[in-house]
Design a protein around this motif. Structure first.
Motif, PDB file in Angstrom:
ATOM      1  N   THR A  43      -1.443  -5.154   2.594  1.00 10.32           N
ATOM      2  CA  THR A  43      -0.867  -6.320   2.068  1.00 10.32           C
ATOM      3  C   THR A  43      -1.853  -7.085   1.065  1.00 10.32           C
ATOM      4  N   CYS A  44      -1.212  -7.454  -0.090  1.00 11.17           N
ATOM      5  CA  CYS A  44      -1.918  -7.997  -1.164  1.00 11.17           C
ATOM      6  C   CYS A  44      -1.434  -9.426  -1.517  1.00 11.17           C
ATOM      7  N   PRO A  45      -2.437 -10.179  -1.588  1.00  8.57           N
ATOM      8  CA  PRO A  45      -2.071 -11.620  -1.904  1.00  8.57           C
ATOM      9  C   PRO A  45      -1.460 -11.993  -2.964  1.00  8.57           C
ATOM     10  N   GLY A  46      -0.418 -12.766  -3.180  1.00  4.08           N
ATOM     11  CA  GLY A  46       0.158 -13.406  -4.372  1.00  4.08           C
ATOM     12  C   GLY A  46      -0.140 -15.044  -4.610  1.00  4.08           C
ATOM     13  N   PRO A  47       0.524 -15.508  -5.428  1.00  3.46           N
ATOM     14  CA  PRO A  47       0.327 -16.981  -5.657  1.00  3.46           C
ATOM     15  C   PRO A  47       1.205 -17.789  -4.419  1.00  3.46           C
ATOM     16  N   ALA A  48       0.482 -18.978  -4.356  1.00 10.63           N
ATOM     17  CA  ALA A  48       0.904 -19.976  -3.399  1.00 10.63           C
ATOM     18  C   ALA A  48       1.246 -19.578  -2.073  1.00 10.63           C
ATOM     19  N   GLY A  49       0.431 -18.903  -1.539  1.00 10.71           N
ATOM     20  CA  GLY A  49       0.322 -18.268  -0.050  1.00 10.71           C
ATOM     21  C   GLY A  49       1.516 -17.204   0.252  1.00 10.71           C
ATOM     22  N   TYR A  50       1.989 -16.631  -0.868  1.00  7.71           N
ATOM     23  CA  TYR A  50       2.919 -15.505  -0.716  1.00  7.71           C
ATOM     24  C   TYR A  50       2.162 -14.286  -0.644  1.00  7.71           C
ATOM     25  N   VAL A  51       2.610 -13.116  -0.252  1.00  4.95           N
ATOM     26  CA  VAL A  51       2.063 -11.836  -0.225  1.00  4.95           C
ATOM     27  C   VAL A  51       3.135 -10.586  -0.376  1.00  4.95           C
ATOM     28  N   VAL A  52       2.617  -9.424  -0.877  1.00  3.43           N
ATOM     29  CA  VAL A  52       3.442  -8.409  -0.937  1.00  3.43           C
ATOM     30  C   VAL A  52       2.965  -7.230  -0.083  1.00  3.43           C
ATOM     31  N   ARG A  53       3.606  -6.626   0.909  1.00  2.77           N
ATOM     32  CA  ARG A  53       3.317  -5.750   1.805  1.00  2.77           C
ATOM     33  C   ARG A  53       4.013  -4.387   1.270  1.00  2.77           C
ATOM     34  N   PHE A  54       3.090  -3.357   1.182  1.00  5.06           N
ATOM     35  CA  PHE A  54       3.397  -2.223   0.778  1.00  5.06           C
ATOM     36  C   PHE A  54       3.179  -1.261   1.895  1.00  5.06           C
ATOM     37  N   THR A  55       4.225  -0.053   1.581  1.00  9.13           N
ATOM     38  CA  THR A  55       4.071   1.037   2.750  1.00  9.13           C
ATOM     39  C   THR A  55       4.425   2.301   2.029  1.00  9.13           C
ATOM     40  N   ASP A  56       3.826   3.151   2.426  1.00  9.65           N
ATOM     41  CA  ASP A  56       4.160   4.657   1.855  1.00  9.65           C
ATOM     42  C   ASP A  56       3.974   5.633   3.191  1.00  9.65           C
ATOM     43  N   GLU A  57       5.055   6.328   3.367  1.00 11.74           N
ATOM     44  CA  GLU A  57       5.190   7.137   4.545  1.00 11.74           C
ATOM     45  C   GLU A  57       5.331   8.460   4.070  1.00 11.74           C
ATOM     46  N   GLY A  58       4.901   8.749   2.955  1.00 12.54           N
ATOM     47  CA  GLY A  58       5.053  10.045   2.641  1.00 12.54           C
ATOM     48  C   GLY A  58       6.333  10.320   1.552  1.00 12.54           C
ATOM     49  N   ASN A  59       7.476  10.281   2.017  1.00 10.59           N
ATOM     50  CA  ASN A  59       8.810  10.563   1.272  1.00 10.59           C
ATOM     51  C   ASN A  59       9.262   9.136   1.029  1.00 10.59           C
ATOM     52  N   ILE A  60       9.189   8.046   1.913  1.00  7.84           N
ATOM     53  CA  ILE A  60       9.854   7.016   1.673  1.00  7.84           C
ATOM     54  C   ILE A  60       8.908   5.742   1.501  1.00  7.84           C
ATOM     55  N   VAL A  61       9.037   4.829   0.627  1.00  2.70           N
ATOM     56  CA  VAL A  61       8.196   3.732   0.329  1.00  2.70           C
ATOM     57  C   VAL A  61       8.769   2.527   0.360  1.00  2.70           C
ATOM     58  N   SER A  62       8.005   1.512   0.734  1.00  5.86           N
ATOM     59  CA  SER A  62       8.667   0.206   0.677  1.00  5.86           C
ATOM     60  C   SER A  62       7.710  -1.019   0.257  1.00  5.86           C
ATOM     61  N   LEU A  63       8.419  -2.309  -0.057  1.00  4.56           N
ATOM     62  CA  LEU A  63       7.551  -3.358  -0.381  1.00  4.56           C
ATOM     63  C   LEU A  63       8.396  -4.439   0.341  1.00  4.56           C
ATOM     64  N   THR A  64       7.861  -5.730   0.726  1.00  4.43           N
ATOM     65  CA  THR A  64       8.060  -6.581   1.391  1.00  4.43           C
ATOM     66  C   THR A  64       7.504  -7.839   0.595  1.00  4.43           C
TER      67      THR A  64
END
Length: 164
Positions: A43-64
């Motif tokens: 999870t990486c910080p963004g501006p104004a208290g927002y974050v981006v969560r990254f996942t990598d499960e091998g074949n499938i990736v996602s972000l939130t």
């Protein structure tokens, strides 16, 4: 000199109307790594208290994308796809208006089907408070791809996510 000041003021007003892009890292020491043996999660910080969560499960990736205080409560990722290459770019570009993130752009790599073709694009996300959604994408090899993605992010900031 007076003309330069007027021009500088006009540019400042125009820039504030559209929101200034802010760049934050999509990996590295400022991010919180919660990876396990079977998958990567950070999870990486963004501006104004927002974050981006990254996942990598091998074949499938996602972000939130969400405010830090609600990232654990989000029902499902903002976007998920069959990953390829690096899967995620090195930075997130944010469109912030009145100190609130309204859109984000990140370079992504994906495989759209079962062949091994890889697509690299600039994925654009709209942000409505605690909700974020994929708004569109620009193929990285398109003419003036960065400018097109930024224009699309400005549209996303104006439109937000569709109501369901």
């Amino acid at each position: 000199m007076r003309k330069k000041l007027v021009l500088a003021a006009a540019l400042a007003i125009a820039g504030s109307a559209f929101g200034q892009p802010i760049f934050t890292p999509a990996s590295g020491p400022g991010c919180k790594d919660q990876s396990k043996a079977e998958f990567s999660l950070w999870t990486c910080p963004g501006p104004a208290g927002y974050v981006v969560r990254f996942t990598d499960e091998g074949n499938i990736v996602s972000l939130t994308i969400a405010p830090r205080r609600s990232i654990e409560k989000v029902q499902g990722p903002t976007a998920q796809w069959r990953g390829a290459g690096k899967a995620f770019g090195d930075k997130v570009q944010w469109i912030v208006r009145s100190d609130v993130p309204k859109a984000a752009v990140i370079r992504t790599w994906r495989r759209p089907d079962d062949n091994e073709r890889e697509i690299q694009e600039l994925s654009v996300f709209a942000i409505n408070g605690e909700k974020a959604c994929l708004f569109g994408a620009v193929e990285i090899h398109a003419d003036k791809a960065n400018e097109a993605a930024l224009a699309r992010a400005e549209q996303a900031a104006d439109s937000g996510c569709p109501e369901k």
